[in-house]
Design an enzyme around this catalytic site. Structure first.
Site, PDB file in Angstrom:
ATOM      1  N   SER A 139     -19.178  64.182 102.568  1.00 38.93           N
ATOM      2  CA  SER A 139     -19.589  64.513 101.205  1.00 38.93           C
ATOM      3  C   SER A 139     -20.742  65.494 101.263  1.00 38.93           C
ATOM      4  CB  SER A 139     -20.036  63.245 100.464  1.00 38.93           C
ATOM      5  OG  SER A 139     -20.648  63.570  99.230  1.00 38.93           O
ATOM      6  N   TYR A 152     -25.858  56.153 100.429  1.00 44.09           N
ATOM      7  CA  TYR A 152     -24.559  56.819 100.471  1.00 44.09           C
ATOM      8  C   TYR A 152     -24.692  58.148 101.220  1.00 44.09           C
ATOM      9  CZ  TYR A 152     -20.331  59.223  98.937  1.00 44.09           C
ATOM     10  OH  TYR A 152     -19.147  59.913  98.920  1.00 44.09           O
TER      11      TYR A 152
END
Length: 179
Positions: A139, A152
Site C-alpha cells: 500500500s 497498518y
C-alpha cells in the site's frame, strides 16, 4: 504447457477477487483462501462456470496460527501451485493511543506475519524448482505515514521491504517477487 495453480489469500472480495477473476480468465486453476466461505463459494461457482477452471477453497483466518499452518502446508506440498498472491489484509481505524492491543496484534498477524510465513512456506520449493512467483500486496500507506494508519502503514512498509529483500535473494534463483 500446464499453467501454474495460483493461491490467493483474501480472495473473497476486493483485490483478491479481482486477482482470482483475472487469473481464471487466463486459464489458471485457483486455490482461494479467506475467512468468508460463502463469498468464496459464490466467487468459485462463478469462475468455474465462466472459465471452466478448477477452484479449491480454504477457509482460513490468517490471524490464527493453525489456519496459517494449514495454508502454509498446502503451499509447501502442492507442487502445482506456482504463484502465491499474498493479498489478505486488515485495517484498523483510529489513532494508535486509542486502538485495542488485541486488534493491533491481529492486524500485524494478518498483514505482516502471515505474509512472511506463507512466502517462507513456498520459497524453498520454488527455489528447488527454479521457478515461481510471490506477489505481496502493499500500500502507498507503507511509504508515507497517514494519520490513523500507523500500524497498518508499518505492516505495509514491512511487506515492501520484505518483497524487495526477497527479490534480491530469490530473483537470481528464478523466483519472481513483487510488492
Amino acid at each position: 504447457m500446464t499453467k501454474p495453480v495460483v493461491l490467493i489469500t483474501g480472495a473473497s472480495s476486493g483485490i483478491g477477487a479481482t486477482y482470482a477473476d483475472r487469473f481464471a480468465q487466463r486459464g489458471h486453476d485457483l486455490v482461494l483462501v479467506a475467512r468468508n466461505r460463502d463469498r468464496m463459494e459464490a466467487l468459485a461457482a462463478r469462475l468455474r462456470a465462466d472459465t471452466g477452471v478448477a477452484v479449491d477453497i480454504i477457509g482460513a483466518d490468517l490471524a490464527v496460527d493453525g489456519d496459517i499452518a494449514t495454508v502454509a502446508a498446502r503451499l509447501s506440498e502442492d507442487r502445482r501451485i506456482g504463484v502465491l498472491i499474498n493479498n489478505a489484509g486488515v485495517a484498523l481505524a483510529g489513532s494508535f493511543d486509542t486502538q485495542d492491543a488485541d486488534d493491533v496484534a491481529r492486524l500485524v498477524a494478518v498483514n505482516a506475519t502471515a505474509v512472511m510465513r506463507l512466502a517462507h512456506a513456498v520459497a524453498p520449493r520454488f527455489v528447488a524448482e527454479g521457478s515461481g512467483a510471490i506477489v505481496n500486496i502493499g500500500s502507498v500507506v507503507g511509504l508515507a505515514p497517514e494519520f490513523g494508519q500507523t500500524i497498518y502503514g508499518a505492516t505495509k512498509a514491512f511487506v515492501q521491504f520484505l518483497s524487495q529483500g526477497l527479490a534480491q535473494e530469490l530473483g537470481p534463483k528464478g523466483i519472481y517477487v513483487q510488492a
